[in-house]
Design a protein around this motif. Structure first.
Motif, PDB file in Angstrom:
ATOM      1  N   SER A  51      43.550  31.096  55.755  1.00  0.00           N
ATOM      2  CA  SER A  51      44.043  31.322  57.106  1.00  0.00           C
ATOM      3  C   SER A  51      42.867  31.843  57.922  1.00  0.00           C
ATOM      4  N   ILE A  52      42.698  31.289  59.115  1.00  0.00           N
ATOM      5  CA  ILE A  52      41.613  31.714  59.997  1.00  0.00           C
ATOM      6  C   ILE A  52      42.186  32.667  61.041  1.00  0.00           C
ATOM      7  N   ILE A  53      41.633  33.869  61.086  1.00  0.00           N
ATOM      8  CA  ILE A  53      42.109  34.896  62.006  1.00  0.00           C
ATOM      9  C   ILE A  53      41.042  35.163  63.053  1.00  0.00           C
ATOM     10  N   ASP A  54      41.329  34.827  64.281  1.00  0.00           N
ATOM     11  CA  ASP A  54      40.414  35.100  65.389  1.00  0.00           C
ATOM     12  C   ASP A  54      40.827  36.442  65.985  1.00  0.00           C
ATOM     13  N   ALA A  55      40.078  37.485  65.652  1.00  0.00           N
ATOM     14  CA  ALA A  55      40.449  38.841  66.062  1.00  0.00           C
ATOM     15  C   ALA A  55      40.293  39.074  67.558  1.00  0.00           C
ATOM     16  N   ARG A  56      39.751  38.093  68.275  1.00  0.00           N
ATOM     17  CA  ARG A  56      39.711  38.186  69.737  1.00  0.00           C
ATOM     18  C   ARG A  56      41.069  37.863  70.331  1.00  0.00           C
ATOM     19  N   LYS A  57      41.920  37.229  69.511  1.00  0.00           N
ATOM     20  CA  LYS A  57      43.221  36.791  70.007  1.00  0.00           C
ATOM     21  C   LYS A  57      44.392  37.519  69.360  1.00  0.00           C
ATOM     22  N   VAL A  58      44.234  37.908  68.089  1.00  0.00           N
ATOM     23  CA  VAL A  58      45.354  38.512  67.362  1.00  0.00           C
ATOM     24  C   VAL A  58      44.937  39.857  66.779  1.00  0.00           C
ATOM     25  N   ASP A  59      45.926  40.669  66.487  1.00  0.00           N
ATOM     26  CA  ASP A  59      45.697  41.985  65.900  1.00  0.00           C
ATOM     27  C   ASP A  59      45.400  41.826  64.411  1.00  0.00           C
ATOM     28  N   ILE A  60      44.273  42.345  63.972  1.00  0.00           N
ATOM     29  CA  ILE A  60      43.867  42.209  62.579  1.00  0.00           C
ATOM     30  C   ILE A  60      44.870  42.839  61.617  1.00  0.00           C
ATOM     31  N   LEU A 174      29.596  16.707  53.457  1.00  0.00           N
ATOM     32  CA  LEU A 174      30.656  17.635  53.835  1.00  0.00           C
ATOM     33  C   LEU A 174      31.844  16.892  54.438  1.00  0.00           C
ATOM     34  N   ASP A 175      33.019  17.443  54.212  1.00  0.00           N
ATOM     35  CA  ASP A 175      34.241  16.845  54.743  1.00  0.00           C
ATOM     36  C   ASP A 175      34.281  17.053  56.255  1.00  0.00           C
ATOM     37  N   TYR A 176      34.380  15.959  56.990  1.00  0.00           N
ATOM     38  CA  TYR A 176      34.422  16.071  58.448  1.00  0.00           C
ATOM     39  C   TYR A 176      35.842  16.306  58.953  1.00  0.00           C
ATOM     40  N   LYS A 177      36.829  16.187  58.096  1.00  0.00           N
ATOM     41  CA  LYS A 177      38.217  16.441  58.483  1.00  0.00           C
ATOM     42  C   LYS A 177      38.507  17.927  58.302  1.00  0.00           C
ATOM     43  N   LEU A 178      38.117  18.706  59.265  1.00  0.00           N
ATOM     44  CA  LEU A 178      38.240  20.155  59.181  1.00  0.00           C
ATOM     45  C   LEU A 178      39.664  20.603  59.532  1.00  0.00           C
ATOM     46  N   PRO A 179      40.086  21.769  59.017  1.00  0.00           N
ATOM     47  CA  PRO A 179      41.467  22.238  59.203  1.00  0.00           C
ATOM     48  C   PRO A 179      41.697  22.893  60.573  1.00  0.00           C
ATOM     49  N   TYR A 180      41.583  22.092  61.623  1.00  0.00           N
ATOM     50  CA  TYR A 180      41.759  22.623  62.979  1.00  0.00           C
ATOM     51  C   TYR A 180      43.150  23.215  63.181  1.00  0.00           C
ATOM     52  N   ASP A 181      44.107  22.787  62.352  1.00  0.00           N
ATOM     53  CA  ASP A 181      45.462  23.310  62.495  1.00  0.00           C
ATOM     54  C   ASP A 181      45.544  24.795  62.161  1.00  0.00           C
ATOM     55  N   GLN A 182      44.501  25.344  61.513  1.00  0.00           N
ATOM     56  CA  GLN A 182      44.507  26.772  61.201  1.00  0.00           C
ATOM     57  C   GLN A 182      44.053  27.631  62.383  1.00  0.00           C
ATOM     58  N   LEU A 183      43.602  26.977  63.443  1.00  0.00           N
ATOM     59  CA  LEU A 183      43.217  27.699  64.653  1.00  0.00           C
ATOM     60  C   LEU A 183      44.395  27.752  65.613  1.00  0.00           C
ATOM     61  N   ASP A 184      44.594  28.897  66.201  1.00  0.00           N
ATOM     62  CA  ASP A 184      45.718  29.079  67.115  1.00  0.00           C
ATOM     63  C   ASP A 184      45.323  28.660  68.530  1.00  0.00           C
ATOM     64  N   TYR A 185      45.034  27.368  68.682  1.00  0.00           N
ATOM     65  CA  TYR A 185      44.650  26.841  69.979  1.00  0.00           C
ATOM     66  C   TYR A 185      45.482  25.603  70.286  1.00  0.00           C
ATOM     67  N   ASP A 186      45.657  25.339  71.547  1.00  0.00           N
ATOM     68  CA  ASP A 186      46.357  24.145  71.989  1.00  0.00           C
ATOM     69  C   ASP A 186      45.319  23.052  72.254  1.00  0.00           C
ATOM     70  N   PRO A 187      45.236  22.036  71.389  1.00  0.00           N
ATOM     71  CA  PRO A 187      44.213  20.991  71.569  1.00  0.00           C
ATOM     72  C   PRO A 187      44.275  20.314  72.927  1.00  0.00           C
ATOM     73  N   ALA A 188      45.465  20.259  73.499  1.00  0.00           N
ATOM     74  CA  ALA A 188      45.616  19.580  74.791  1.00  0.00           C
ATOM     75  C   ALA A 188      44.899  20.315  75.916  1.00  0.00           C
ATOM     76  N   LYS A 189      44.603  21.606  75.683  1.00  0.00           N
ATOM     77  CA  LYS A 189      43.966  22.405  76.725  1.00  0.00           C
ATOM     78  C   LYS A 189      42.446  22.487  76.558  1.00  0.00           C
ATOM     79  N   LEU A 190      41.931  21.902  75.482  1.00  0.00           N
ATOM     80  CA  LEU A 190      40.492  21.955  75.254  1.00  0.00           C
ATOM     81  C   LEU A 190      39.750  21.051  76.231  1.00  0.00           C
TER      82      LEU A 190
END
Length: 200
Positions: A51-60, A174-190
């Motif tokens: 699980s990828i935790i971006d501490a800039r967005k969520v409480d650790i 290296l595998d180019y199919k990275l687990p972007y689904d583990q990031l809490d971002y909306d791809p449509a807004k990128l």
């Protein structure tokens, strides 16, 4: 599924991008932690959930440590060190037995200085994909950290130990199919997406 894969499946690894919540004017959508995606994929490839935790967005403090094999941090020199130590302190208070692993530029350039702190147990030096796989397998089997290439650690006496480096990685492997689904971002807004075309 063989017994080794069953054992691997019992563990997860939280991967943390340290930071401070509610930084005014900062666009997280355009600066997500690509390096952690590669590390996550490497662990996923050997059957370990991440699980990828971006501490800039969520409480650790919301991070689950129930089945954590270790907690990994990517760290740049500067203010991120303080943020990482704050997060590591929370983890150590909640579960003192979980190894805390640092990687990234700062840990690679200054492994001995990094390991001098009590909140750092293991440092990954250089390219992390193969080293993190070997480290995970070693921790699961309760093996000898001295056998894991590409890391540094403190032995039982507290002495700094730096192992042999990992072999160079062919980036095309290296595998180019990275687990972007583990990031809490909306791809449509990128509006843009970072791409690694080289390293070093």
């Amino acid at each position: 599924m063989n017994s080794e894969n069953q054992l691997i499946g019992e563990y997860t690894v939280p991967l943390v991008y340290p930071g401070q919540q509610e930084t005014v004017g900062y666009n997280y959508q355009e600066d997500f932690p690509v390096g952690l995606l590669y590390v996550a994929q490497a662990l996923n490839d050997i059957g370990i959930g991440t699980s990828i935790i971006d501490a800039r967005k969520v409480d650790i403090s919301d991070m689950s440590l129930e089945s954590a094999l270790f907690v990994g941090f990517t760290v740049l020199t500067g203010d991120m060190i303080t943020r990482t130590l704050d997060a590591a302190k929370q983890i150590r208070q909640e579960n003192p037995a979980i190894p805390i692993v640092w990687g990234g530029v700062h840990a690679t350039l200054l492994p001995e200085q990094t390991l001098d702190h009590s909140l750092v147990d293991i440092v990954v030096i250089g390219e992390g994909e193969k080293a993190i796989q070997d480290l995970a397998k070693c921790l699961m089997s309760k093996g000898d950290l001295a056998d894991v290439k590409g890391i540094a650690f403190k032995d039982e006496s507290g002495k700094f130990v730096r192992n042999e480096t990992q072999d160079y990685i062919d980036l095309d492997s290296l595998d180019y199919k990275l687990p972007y689904d583990q990031l809490d971002y909306d791809p449509a807004k990128l509006k843009k997406i970072p791409v690694h075309t080289s390293r070093g």
